[in-house]
Design an enzyme around this catalytic site. Structure first.
Site, PDB file in Angstrom:
ATOM      1  N   GLU A 101       0.847  -1.196   0.000  1.00  0.00           N
ATOM      2  CA  GLU A 101       0.000   0.000   0.000  1.00  0.00           C
ATOM      3  C   GLU A 101       0.883   1.247   0.000  1.00  0.00           C
ATOM      4  OE1 GLU A 101      -2.469   1.509  -0.680  1.00  0.00           O
ATOM      5  OE2 GLU A 101      -3.920   1.814   0.925  1.00  0.00           O
ATOM      6  N   ASP A 102       0.357   2.348  -0.484  1.00  0.00           N
ATOM      7  CA  ASP A 102       1.119   3.597  -0.467  1.00  0.00           C
ATOM      8  C   ASP A 102       1.129   4.240   0.925  1.00  0.00           C
ATOM      9  OD1 ASP A 102      -1.580   4.267  -0.605  1.00  0.00           O
ATOM     10  OD2 ASP A 102      -1.393   5.626  -2.309  1.00  0.00           O
ATOM     11  N   ASP A 105      -3.627   5.744   6.466  1.00  0.00           N
ATOM     12  CA  ASP A 105      -4.127   7.004   7.016  1.00  0.00           C
ATOM     13  C   ASP A 105      -5.101   6.647   8.147  1.00  0.00           C
ATOM     14  OD1 ASP A 105      -4.394   9.878   6.781  1.00  0.00           O
ATOM     15  OD2 ASP A 105      -6.300   9.558   5.778  1.00  0.00           O
ATOM     16  N   PHE A 154      -0.960  16.205   4.095  1.00  0.00           N
ATOM     17  CA  PHE A 154      -1.349  15.583   2.833  1.00  0.00           C
ATOM     18  C   PHE A 154      -0.132  15.549   1.923  1.00  0.00           C
ATOM     19  CE2 PHE A 154      -3.458  14.922  -1.191  1.00  0.00           C
ATOM     20  CZ  PHE A 154      -4.424  13.997  -0.841  1.00  0.00           C
ATOM     21  N   ARG A 167       1.418  12.042  -9.412  1.00  0.00           N
ATOM     22  CA  ARG A 167       1.885  10.682  -9.156  1.00  0.00           C
ATOM     23  C   ARG A 167       3.301  10.469  -9.701  1.00  0.00           C
ATOM     24  NH1 ARG A 167      -2.477   7.370  -7.549  1.00  0.00           N
ATOM     25  NH2 ARG A 167      -4.497   7.926  -8.423  1.00  0.00           N
TER      26      ARG A 167
END
Ligand code: IMP
Ligand code: MG
Length: 180
Positions: A101-102, A105, A154, A167
């Protein structure tokens, strides 16, 4: 509706990311040494750069598959309702699986995805996330490996987007809105 203007400040350099991935690959090796097949499952779309760099550091019999789950849409806030848009192509029953996963959160996405993958009866199911924002957690989820813990900001780059943009940045940066 035009998008608010913003600038991106570098938070983690491309070089630091590469060095950390090399370290992580050693730990992953230790865990999966001797496996007959490791299915590396990337969560689309944010993990596509990370998974590409990670698998090239792994000297293991690796297969790559993808799954798309989404809780964000184009917004900056999680909707908390996780949906699977695209399922795996291959079977993972009795297989060793590493979910990539990136960012973690709130934790809803990985908690939901790992619960879902467990229903497919893998032999071993481990997870790795490049970034973790522990301050934002809403469900009790801990990945097996984390690249970097970051504060509640963010971020974009290295596969990660803001409204589908940025990206392609080679580093991780924070989004800072400007007046005009
Ligand atoms: P969670 O379900 O709240 O843990 O959200 C995880 C997903 O939200 C990640 O896969 C990202 O796609 C997205 N996300 C969380 N934080 C950020 C961020 O700072 N920038 C861009 N996307 C983010
Ligand atoms: Mg995502």
């Amino acid at each position: 509706m035009s998008q608010q203007k913003y600038v991106i400040d570098e938070m983690i350099s491309a070089k630091s990311i590469a060095a950390r991935i090399e370290e992580l690959s050693h730990d992953i090796h230790k865990e999966f040494e001797g496996t007959s097949k490791l299915v590396v499952v990337g969560l689309l779309r944010g993990s596509f750069v990370f998974i590409a760099d990670l698998v090239r550091e792994l000297d293991l019999p690796v297969e790559v598959d993808f799954l798309e789950a989404s809780s964000y849409g184009d917004a900056m806030e999680s909707s908390r309702e996780v949906r699977i848009f695209k399922d795996l192509r291959g079977a993972i029953e009795g297989r060793d699986v590493l979910v990539v996963e990136d960012i973690i959160d709130t934790g809803h996405t990985l908690a939901h995805v790992t619960d879902y993958l467990k229903t497919k009866s893998p032999a071993r199911l481990k997870s790795i996330a490049l970034l973790d924002k522990p301050a934002r957690r809403e469900v009790d989820y801990k990945a097996d490996w984390i690249g970097f813990e970051i504060p509640d900001e963010f971020v974009v780059g290295y596969g990660i987007d803001y409204a589908q943009r940025n990206r392609n940045l080679p580093y991780i940066g924070t989004v800072r809105f400007t007046d005009q």
